[in-house]
Design a protein around this motif. Structure first.
Motif, mmCIF file in Angstrom:
data_model
loop_
_atom_site.group_PDB
_atom_site.id
_atom_site.type_symbol
_atom_site.label_atom_id
_atom_site.label_comp_id
_atom_site.label_asym_id
_atom_site.label_seq_id
_atom_site.Cartn_x
_atom_site.Cartn_y
_atom_site.Cartn_z
ATOM 1 N N GLU A 66 0.850 -1.186 0.000
ATOM 2 C CA GLU A 66 0.000 0.000 0.000
ATOM 3 C C GLU A 66 0.889 1.240 0.000
ATOM 4 O O GLU A 66 1.901 1.295 0.698
ATOM 5 N N ILE A 67 0.508 2.228 -0.794
ATOM 6 C CA ILE A 67 1.237 3.468 -0.886
ATOM 7 C C ILE A 67 0.597 4.472 0.059
ATOM 8 O O ILE A 67 -0.609 4.744 -0.050
ATOM 9 N N LYS A 68 1.379 4.993 0.975
ATOM 10 C CA LYS A 68 0.879 5.965 1.937
ATOM 11 C C LYS A 68 0.599 7.285 1.217
ATOM 12 O O LYS A 68 1.392 7.720 0.391
ATOM 13 N N PRO A 69 -0.530 7.929 1.542
ATOM 14 C CA PRO A 69 -0.816 9.215 0.907
ATOM 15 C C PRO A 69 0.183 10.270 1.374
ATOM 16 O O PRO A 69 0.635 10.258 2.521
ATOM 17 N N LYS A 70 0.533 11.161 0.479
ATOM 18 C CA LYS A 70 1.480 12.222 0.807
ATOM 19 C C LYS A 70 0.738 13.311 1.585
ATOM 20 O O LYS A 70 -0.357 13.716 1.191
ATOM 21 N N PRO A 71 1.351 13.814 2.657
ATOM 22 C CA PRO A 71 0.683 14.877 3.409
ATOM 23 C C PRO A 71 0.629 16.160 2.591
ATOM 24 O O PRO A 71 1.509 16.432 1.776
#
Length: 150
Positions: free
Chosen positions: A144-149
């Protein structure tokens, strides 16, 4: 005065040292420079694995397609457990899109990274397929790719 001499000596030491040119161990390459067999193998086996989550039927990898380690790890039980978690969060698998290809010079392996398109768009996932010099899949994984803040 001693401090200035020490500082000057240190500066001369730093300037006189030459650094070696280190060649990178891996390189991002263009899709057109990769053999069609490698591209097709990575795409087909990645798609086959992800489509098994939709159909609940998995056709095991053959010894011509994948290494022994991948064949042993790709059991029906492991795949169904992983698919159950992914389907719950992401929904039905639609398609994959090639992001980039990395070539490792030391091992002569190619890593194909794909963006996975799912029914639900809340969480982004990525598929990585590693093809070795024998055109066999030596590793396959999804994360899973973490969303960028913001």
């Amino acid at each position: 005065m001693k401090f200035k001499l020490a500082l000057l000596a240190f500066f001369l030491l730093i300037v006189s040292c030459k650094s070696k040119k280190v060649e990178p161990t891996f390189v991002l390459i263009d899709s057109s420079k990769v053999e069609a067999v490698k591209k097709e193998r990575a795409f087909d086996l990645g798609t086959r694995l992800l489509e098994s989550c939709n159909s609940s039927r998995f056709k095991p990898f053959s010894s011509e397609e994948a290494t022994d380690r991948v064949i042993q790890n790709a059991t029906l039980e492991k795949i169904s457990a992983t698919c159950q978690k992914i389907n719950q969060r992401n929904g039905k698998f639609n398609f994959i899109k090639l992001l980039d290809i990395t070539y490792f010079k030391s091992t002569d392996e190619y890593i194909f990274r794909y963006k996975i398109d799912y029914e639900k768009k809340y969480f982004k996932r990525e598929l990585s397929v590693t093809i070795d010099k024998d055109n066999k899949v030596s590793a396959i994984s999804t994360k899973e790719i973490k969303p960028k803040p913001l």
